[in-house]
Design an enzyme around this catalytic site. Structure first.
Site, mmCIF file in Angstrom:
data_model
loop_
_atom_site.group_PDB
_atom_site.id
_atom_site.type_symbol
_atom_site.label_atom_id
_atom_site.label_comp_id
_atom_site.label_asym_id
_atom_site.label_seq_id
_atom_site.Cartn_x
_atom_site.Cartn_y
_atom_site.Cartn_z
ATOM 1 N N GLU A 52 0.827 -1.200 0.000
ATOM 2 C CA GLU A 52 0.000 0.000 0.000
ATOM 3 C C GLU A 52 0.866 1.257 0.000
ATOM 4 O O GLU A 52 0.612 2.211 -0.749
ATOM 5 C CB GLU A 52 -0.919 0.010 1.233
ATOM 6 C CG GLU A 52 -1.862 -1.180 1.316
ATOM 7 C CD GLU A 52 -1.300 -2.328 2.144
ATOM 8 O OE1 GLU A 52 -2.100 -3.013 2.798
ATOM 9 O OE2 GLU A 52 -0.062 -2.522 2.125
ATOM 10 N N ALA A 155 15.437 -34.445 -9.889
ATOM 11 C CA ALA A 155 15.351 -34.968 -11.254
ATOM 12 C C ALA A 155 15.564 -36.472 -11.175
ATOM 13 O O ALA A 155 16.359 -36.963 -10.368
ATOM 14 C CB ALA A 155 16.411 -34.331 -12.147
ATOM 15 N N ARG A 184 15.563 -20.684 -7.757
ATOM 16 C CA ARG A 184 16.473 -20.310 -6.674
ATOM 17 C C ARG A 184 16.427 -18.807 -6.389
ATOM 18 O O ARG A 184 16.576 -18.378 -5.248
ATOM 19 C CB ARG A 184 17.901 -20.727 -7.024
ATOM 20 C CG ARG A 184 18.144 -22.221 -6.994
ATOM 21 C CD ARG A 184 19.564 -22.548 -7.429
ATOM 22 N NE ARG A 184 19.843 -23.980 -7.431
ATOM 23 C CZ ARG A 184 20.969 -24.530 -7.858
ATOM 24 N NH1 ARG A 184 21.948 -23.744 -8.326
ATOM 25 N NH2 ARG A 184 21.142 -25.840 -7.815
ATOM 26 N N ARG A 207 23.631 -18.671 -10.934
ATOM 27 C CA ARG A 207 24.558 -18.223 -11.993
ATOM 28 C C ARG A 207 23.948 -18.287 -13.392
ATOM 29 O O ARG A 207 24.408 -17.593 -14.303
ATOM 30 C CB ARG A 207 25.847 -19.048 -11.942
ATOM 31 C CG ARG A 207 25.637 -20.523 -12.192
ATOM 32 C CD ARG A 207 26.864 -21.344 -11.813
ATOM 33 N NE ARG A 207 26.644 -22.765 -12.068
ATOM 34 C CZ ARG A 207 25.988 -23.564 -11.238
ATOM 35 N NH1 ARG A 207 25.483 -23.069 -10.127
ATOM 36 N NH2 ARG A 207 25.830 -24.846 -11.529
ATOM 37 N N GLU A 282 17.047 -29.677 -2.340
ATOM 38 C CA GLU A 282 17.592 -30.126 -3.622
ATOM 39 C C GLU A 282 18.343 -31.458 -3.527
ATOM 40 O O GLU A 282 19.040 -31.839 -4.452
ATOM 41 C CB GLU A 282 18.497 -29.040 -4.216
ATOM 42 C CG GLU A 282 17.740 -27.796 -4.654
ATOM 43 C CD GLU A 282 18.416 -27.066 -5.802
ATOM 44 O OE1 GLU A 282 19.185 -27.694 -6.551
ATOM 45 O OE2 GLU A 282 18.172 -25.864 -5.950
ATOM 46 N N GLY A 284 20.340 -34.819 -1.173
ATOM 47 C CA GLY A 284 20.089 -35.984 -1.998
ATOM 48 C C GLY A 284 18.932 -36.831 -1.522
ATOM 49 O O GLY A 284 18.047 -36.366 -0.788
ATOM 50 N N SER A 290 13.781 -38.010 4.181
ATOM 51 C CA SER A 290 13.550 -37.547 5.552
ATOM 52 C C SER A 290 12.410 -36.527 5.605
ATOM 53 O O SER A 290 11.559 -36.574 6.492
ATOM 54 C CB SER A 290 14.831 -36.936 6.130
ATOM 55 O OG SER A 290 15.850 -37.898 6.243
#
Length: 340
Positions: A52, A155, A184, A207, A282, A284, A290
């Protein structure tokens, strides 16, 4: 109806603040008079002007008289790092305020609405509040559960593996990689486990996409990661989470993991109180499992690739169906939302 357009415009504006507001909400505001937008704004940075105020500061206050305000979240009513937006709205002689969501923050929680109504301002709610609810989902999780909004990301190969054991494997294509770097830039922190750092030596930066680097949160319970690892360089802030006393590393802040309760939940609370509003996991595989086993997740983004690994580290399995899927060149992106 024009009101629906203004409502959705507030969410479009609010999304521009991703990556900058930390545990503050993503908020957009639109001021309208006679069917014309007079000014608009969004909350850009934690501790900076609210939506606002950002909009009002762009125009002469006299131009706002008798305007209607559309805003994704109830205007605040307390003094924090900024003055109360409810007072600012009242002083600007706004005639009507339409809000997307009531503020769950205990110091607001309807007080802003009450303040406006007591001053004679008409207060209504969005006719379609879904877009504002989706925008504010991380903030709602922050306020109600005192933890970051958690996004799991990985992935996997076409046969359901994350990677080979102790071997760096590239699965996604360059466009998917760039998309991850965009994500990110929109979050506060990334968390990875020890093995991911030891095998991949990632930088965990943006990057490939313009934007600020998130904080790198490294879970290294037993101090196995060498001080020469890329995650300990000066490209981004780094927090190392350990159970033991480890040698100090310049520019790295150590967080001691609690052993008295659920370690992961305790760590999430510590990250929240360090102003981590959105966290992306991200990898492993062990760390991802977990989070899933303790039901600490809100959203999941999975790239299914055409690579065949035949063996390796199995990808986690989700108990729900994806809410959306997209083709990213040869990769398939699956989106899951626990609350949908």
């Amino acid at each position: 109806m024009l009101s629906n357009l203004y409502e959705h415009r507030t969410s479009d504006l609010g999304r521009l603040g991703r990556g900058g507001t930390k545990t503050n909400p993503l908020v957009g505001a639109v001021f309208v008079r006679n069917g014309q937008i007079i000014t608009e704004g969004y909350h850009q940075d934690w501790g900076g002007p609210h939506a606002e105020a950002a909009a009002i500061n762009q125009v002469n206050r006299d131009e706002l008289s008798l305007c209607e305000l559309y805003v994704t979240l109830e205007p605040c009513s307390h003094f924090g790092k900024t003055a109360p937006c409810s007072v600012l709205v009242i002083d600007s002689k706004i005639s009507k305020v339409a809000i997307g969501q009531k503020d769950p923050n205990p110091v607001v929680n309807g007080r802003g609405i009450k303040m406006l109504r007591n001053a004679g301002v008409e207060v209504t709610h969005f006719q379609d509040s879904q877009s504002s609810k989706e925008l504010l989902r991380p903030f709602l999780v922050n306020q109600e559960q005192e933890r970051p909004y958690i996004i799991l990301k990985w992935a996997e190969s076409i046969d359901g593996y994350l990677s080979k054991h102790d071997q760096q494997i590239k699965l996604t294509n360059p466009i998917s990689d760039r998309l991850v770097h965009k994500w990110r830039s929109e979050i506060d922190a990334i968390i990875v486990g020890t093995n991911t750092v030891l095998v991949d030596d990632p930088s965990l930066t943006t990057r490939l996409y313009p934007g600020s680097n998130p904080v790198r949160v490294i879970v290294d319970r037993n101090g196995r990661i060498p001080t020469s690892a890329t995650v300990f360089d000066d490209q981004a802030p780094t927090w190392r989470c350990t159970l033991i006393t480890t040698p100090r590393i310049k520019r790295v802040e150590d967080i001691t993991i609690s052993t008295k309760e659920n370690q992961l939940l305790a760590l999430m609370r510590q990250l929240f109180f360090r102003n981590t509003g959105v966290l992306m996991v991200e990898g492993g595989g062990q760390l991802l499992d977990s989070f899933l086993q303790t039901d600490l997740w809100d959203e999941c983004r999975i790239f299914q690739t055409k690579h065949m690994l035949e063996s390796g580290i199995p990808a986690p399995k989700l108990p729900i169906q994806p809410c959306a899927s997209y083709a990213v060149l040869s990769d398939k992106l699956l989106l899951y939302k626990k609350y949908s």
